[in-house]
Design an enzyme around this catalytic site. Structure first.
Site, PDB file in Angstrom:
ATOM      1  N   HIS A 239    -106.132 -16.328  66.779  1.00 22.88           N
ATOM      2  CA  HIS A 239    -104.940 -15.944  67.538  1.00 22.88           C
ATOM      3  C   HIS A 239    -104.802 -14.433  67.782  1.00 22.88           C
ATOM      4  CE1 HIS A 239    -103.977 -20.065  67.497  1.00 22.88           C
ATOM      5  NE2 HIS A 239    -103.204 -20.125  66.438  1.00 22.88           N
TER       6      HIS A 239
ATOM      7  N   GLU B 187    -101.212 -26.717  72.584  1.00 24.44           N
ATOM      8  CA  GLU B 187    -101.562 -25.372  73.065  1.00 24.44           C
ATOM      9  C   GLU B 187    -102.559 -25.502  74.212  1.00 24.44           C
ATOM     10  OE1 GLU B 187    -102.803 -23.206  69.421  1.00 24.44           O
ATOM     11  OE2 GLU B 187    -101.869 -24.921  68.458  1.00 24.44           O
TER      12      GLU B 187
ATOM     13  N   HIS C 281     -97.346 -21.158  71.443  1.00 16.77           N
ATOM     14  CA  HIS C 281     -97.544 -21.861  70.174  1.00 16.77           C
ATOM     15  C   HIS C 281     -96.247 -22.502  69.666  1.00 16.77           C
ATOM     16  CE1 HIS C 281     -99.395 -22.760  66.352  1.00 16.77           C
ATOM     17  NE2 HIS C 281    -100.510 -22.150  66.701  1.00 16.77           N
TER      18      HIS C 281
HETATM   19  C1  BGC Z   1    -104.586 -23.605  64.819  1.00 14.71           C
HETATM   20  C2  BGC Z   1    -104.356 -23.989  63.396  1.00 14.71           C
HETATM   21  C3  BGC Z   1    -103.511 -22.942  62.761  1.00 14.71           C
HETATM   22  C4  BGC Z   1    -102.210 -22.853  63.543  1.00 14.71           C
HETATM   23  C5  BGC Z   1    -101.266 -21.842  63.000  1.00 14.71           C
HETATM   24  C6  BGC Z   1    -103.273 -23.522  65.503  1.00 14.71           C
HETATM   25  O1  BGC Z   1    -103.456 -23.112  66.807  1.00 14.71           O
HETATM   26  O2  BGC Z   1    -105.454 -24.478  65.468  1.00 14.71           O
HETATM   27  O3  BGC Z   1    -105.571 -24.135  62.699  1.00 14.71           O
HETATM   28  O4  BGC Z   1    -103.264 -23.214  61.421  1.00 14.71           O
HETATM   29  O5  BGC Z   1    -102.501 -22.555  64.861  1.00 14.71           O
HETATM   30  O6  BGC Z   1    -101.851 -20.669  62.835  1.00 14.71           O
END
Ligand code: BGC
Length: 379
Positions: A134, A345, A208
């Protein structure tokens, strides 16, 4: 031919420059702004509440572009908030779950925290095992964006802009991202992403939000029924980095071509499910590249609430809150237990910068990154 009378009236009202604000439709457009505190660097953060004429509300912060609340009107006149989050800015400043946030510069994972572009290797912060997740340690979700009210005929709209400097979190190029949230009268929260750069870079922007259609804090999402318009997914290794294969969902617990309750197969004896600790994978959407189409549908059977996700992106990361563990106390003091929300997402595939076989996430100077995602609600 069906004529959308309301759309016609709105367009006509918008055309009457100067008179528009007096029209009934324009008068119903509402966006309120209230102060939501200051970041540790002293940046002022506001909460903008967009309201449509059905009583649906989206409260969005310019910190991380976070959708802090999404309130849907209920039959009895009450509203239910269907996203997880915090009551105040302090909560978001210490939270690491990306609640409701705009994620960038690269949403999802980049393997071994590095990638090569035009022969140059770029090293990124390591924040997820040996990978980058991210956008690094201080991604777009932890930045103050500038905000502008761009409400118009389609409804209340908030435009957020963030300029990410060349080298920020290891990525090349000064990148200007503009994200517009619009709440229309079809109960759609529309997210339009736009970006330009002055040097070749990679990017993958997404939102998210953690949804629970029974209401935030109202238990787990295992009973929610999900359909995903995808015949294939990108299988991963134990660190959730794709192998590069596009594997058929047929015969696996990841087959959501027909509606299935999330809980039905979430603990199946399946390697991919084990790696994800549940669902935490990227589906390869069937729709033609670039066409805004239905990607997924989620239904909460007790309330009958439905969320449809439309996107023009090639992939969808469906994550079932497997890392939520009941230690977070969210809005209204609600506890967020294991799998108490789901994320849809819309995005490019994880680790695309290291996978030449995947659709490219490279943006060059002179090009425009433009993508749209819609979350549509009904009951
Ligand atoms: C990821 C997860 C992660 C979550 C929060 C998601 O987009 O795929 O693995 O734990 O985000 O960070």
């Amino acid at each position: 031919m069906t004529i959308d009378r309301r759309a016609f009236t709105l367009a006509a009202a918008a055309a009457l420059a100067g008179c528009a604000r007096k029209s009934e439709e324009q008068g119903s457009i509402k966006m309120n702004r209230q102060s939501f505190g200051k970041t540790n660097d002293g940046e002022s953060i506001d909460l903008h509440t967009l309201k449509n004429s059905n009583g649906m509300e989206a409260a969005i912060m310019n910190y991380g572009g976070v959708v802090q609340a999404l309130r849907l009107p209920d039959k009895g006149g009450a509203t239910v908030d269907v996203v997880l989050g915090c009551d105040d800015l302090a909560g978001y400043l210490k939270e690491a779950s990306y609640f409701g946030a705009l994620v960038g510069r690269y949403g999802n994972r980049i393997g071994n925290a590095a990638f090569k572009l035009d022969g140059v290797e770029y090293k990124l912060p390591v924040n997820d095992g040996k990978n980058t997740l991210h956008g690094g340690k201080k991604g777009f979700d932890k930045r103050a964006w500038s905000a502008k009210d761009v409400s118009g005929a389609d409804g209340p709209a908030l435009q957020l802009t963030y300029v990410s400097k060349d080298g920020e979190e290891g990525f090349p190029g000064n990148l200007t991202s503009i994200v517009t949230y619009t709440l229309n009268d079809k109960n759609e929260l529309r997210i339009e992403y736009h970006a330009t750069t002055d040097k070749a870079t990679v990017l993958n922007l997404t939102n998210h939000s953690y949804f629970n259609l029974a209401g935030q804090g109202e238990g787990d999402i295992l009973g929610h029924e999900v359909t995903i318009e995808a015949d294939r997914f990108t299988p991963v290794d134990g660190t959730l980095i794709p192998s590069g294969e596009l594997r058929k969902v047929e015969g696996t617990p990841l087959d959501f071509r027909q509606a299935h309750a999330i809980g039905e197969r979430i603990d199946a004896n399946d390697e991919q499910i084990k790696f994800g600790k549940g669902y935490d994978h990227n589906w390869v959407l069937n729709h033609p590249a670039g066409a805004l189409s239905l990607a997924a549908r989620v239904r909460e059977p007790k309330s009958g609430r439905v969320m449809e996700v439309l996107t023009d992106q090639p992939g969808l990361q469906f994550y079932t809150g497997n890392f939520l563990d009941g230690t977070i106390h969210g809005k209204g003091g609600m506890v967020y237990p294991h799998r108490s929300a789901l994320c849809m997402e819309t995005q490019h595939f994880p680790d695309s910068p290291n996978k030449p076989e995947f659709p490219s996430t490279v943006l060059c100077p002179g090009q425009e990154y433009k993508t749209t995602t819609v979350y549509r609600f009904s009951a």
